[in-house]
Design a protein around this motif. Sequence first.
Motif, PDB file in Angstrom:
ATOM      1  N   PRO A   1     -12.260  61.669  25.812  1.00  0.00           N
ATOM      2  CA  PRO A   1     -12.099  61.868  24.371  1.00  0.00           C
ATOM      3  C   PRO A   1     -11.363  63.160  24.001  1.00  0.00           C
ATOM      4  O   PRO A   1     -10.664  63.212  22.993  1.00  0.00           O
ATOM      5  CB  PRO A   1     -13.538  61.891  23.850  1.00  0.00           C
ATOM      6  N   SER A   2     -11.470  64.184  24.825  1.00  0.00           N
ATOM      7  CA  SER A   2     -10.792  65.450  24.551  1.00  0.00           C
ATOM      8  C   SER A   2      -9.287  65.345  24.747  1.00  0.00           C
ATOM      9  O   SER A   2      -8.532  66.195  24.285  1.00  0.00           O
ATOM     10  CB  SER A   2     -11.322  66.543  25.473  1.00  0.00           C
ATOM     11  N   GLY A   3      -8.847  64.297  25.468  1.00  0.00           N
ATOM     12  CA  GLY A   3      -7.431  64.126  25.758  1.00  0.00           C
ATOM     13  C   GLY A   3      -6.941  65.008  26.887  1.00  0.00           C
ATOM     14  O   GLY A   3      -5.759  65.053  27.186  1.00  0.00           O
ATOM     15  N   VAL A   4      -7.848  65.702  27.556  1.00  0.00           N
ATOM     16  CA  VAL A   4      -7.471  66.646  28.599  1.00  0.00           C
ATOM     17  C   VAL A   4      -7.525  66.031  30.002  1.00  0.00           C
ATOM     18  O   VAL A   4      -6.752  66.397  30.868  1.00  0.00           O
ATOM     19  CB  VAL A   4      -8.382  67.899  28.540  1.00  0.00           C
ATOM     20  N   THR A   5      -8.426  65.088  30.231  1.00  0.00           N
ATOM     21  CA  THR A   5      -8.621  64.515  31.563  1.00  0.00           C
ATOM     22  C   THR A   5      -8.275  63.030  31.560  1.00  0.00           C
ATOM     23  O   THR A   5      -8.718  62.284  30.692  1.00  0.00           O
ATOM     24  CB  THR A   5     -10.079  64.707  32.023  1.00  0.00           C
ATOM     25  N   LEU A   6      -7.480  62.613  32.560  1.00  0.00           N
ATOM     26  CA  LEU A   6      -7.045  61.233  32.700  1.00  0.00           C
ATOM     27  C   LEU A   6      -7.439  60.715  34.077  1.00  0.00           C
ATOM     28  O   LEU A   6      -7.195  61.379  35.085  1.00  0.00           O
ATOM     29  CB  LEU A   6      -5.524  61.139  32.552  1.00  0.00           C
ATOM     30  N   ALA A   7      -8.060  59.535  34.122  1.00  0.00           N
ATOM     31  CA  ALA A   7      -8.399  58.869  35.380  1.00  0.00           C
ATOM     32  C   ALA A   7      -7.581  57.580  35.457  1.00  0.00           C
ATOM     33  O   ALA A   7      -7.499  56.839  34.479  1.00  0.00           O
ATOM     34  CB  ALA A   7      -9.888  58.553  35.448  1.00  0.00           C
ATOM     35  N   VAL A   8      -6.970  57.324  36.621  1.00  0.00           N
ATOM     36  CA  VAL A   8      -6.138  56.133  36.809  1.00  0.00           C
ATOM     37  C   VAL A   8      -6.571  55.409  38.076  1.00  0.00           C
ATOM     38  O   VAL A   8      -6.659  56.016  39.150  1.00  0.00           O
ATOM     39  CB  VAL A   8      -4.639  56.514  36.904  1.00  0.00           C
ATOM     40  N   GLY A   9      -6.852  54.109  37.943  1.00  0.00           N
ATOM     41  CA  GLY A   9      -7.170  53.267  39.093  1.00  0.00           C
ATOM     42  C   GLY A   9      -5.907  52.611  39.600  1.00  0.00           C
ATOM     43  O   GLY A   9      -4.972  52.364  38.833  1.00  0.00           O
TER      44      GLY A   9
END
Length: 85
Positions: A26-34
């Motif tokens: 939600p903060s837009g700072v952390t992205l996880a990609v599978g």
Amino acid sequence: LEGPTLRRTRLTIPGNRDATSAALAPSGVTLAVGDRAGRVTVWTVGSGGQVAALDTGSGRAVERLTISDDARLVAAPTAAGVGVW
């Protein structure tokens, strides 16, 4: 334009694997990609720095994943059920 400046950041999955799912905190700072190989890669978006590389152990595409509101945990399907890292 007023307000924050948008900046494009290019992130590459290790091994140039294809992305199959993604979740943004939600903060837009952390992205996880599978990816198709059953791995999840986590980045800090602003710096593009890789935070974690996780293997689900399934060897199959990660079609679903989620990241906690505080960006401290990632959950995705594994060979044994659901993994939380």
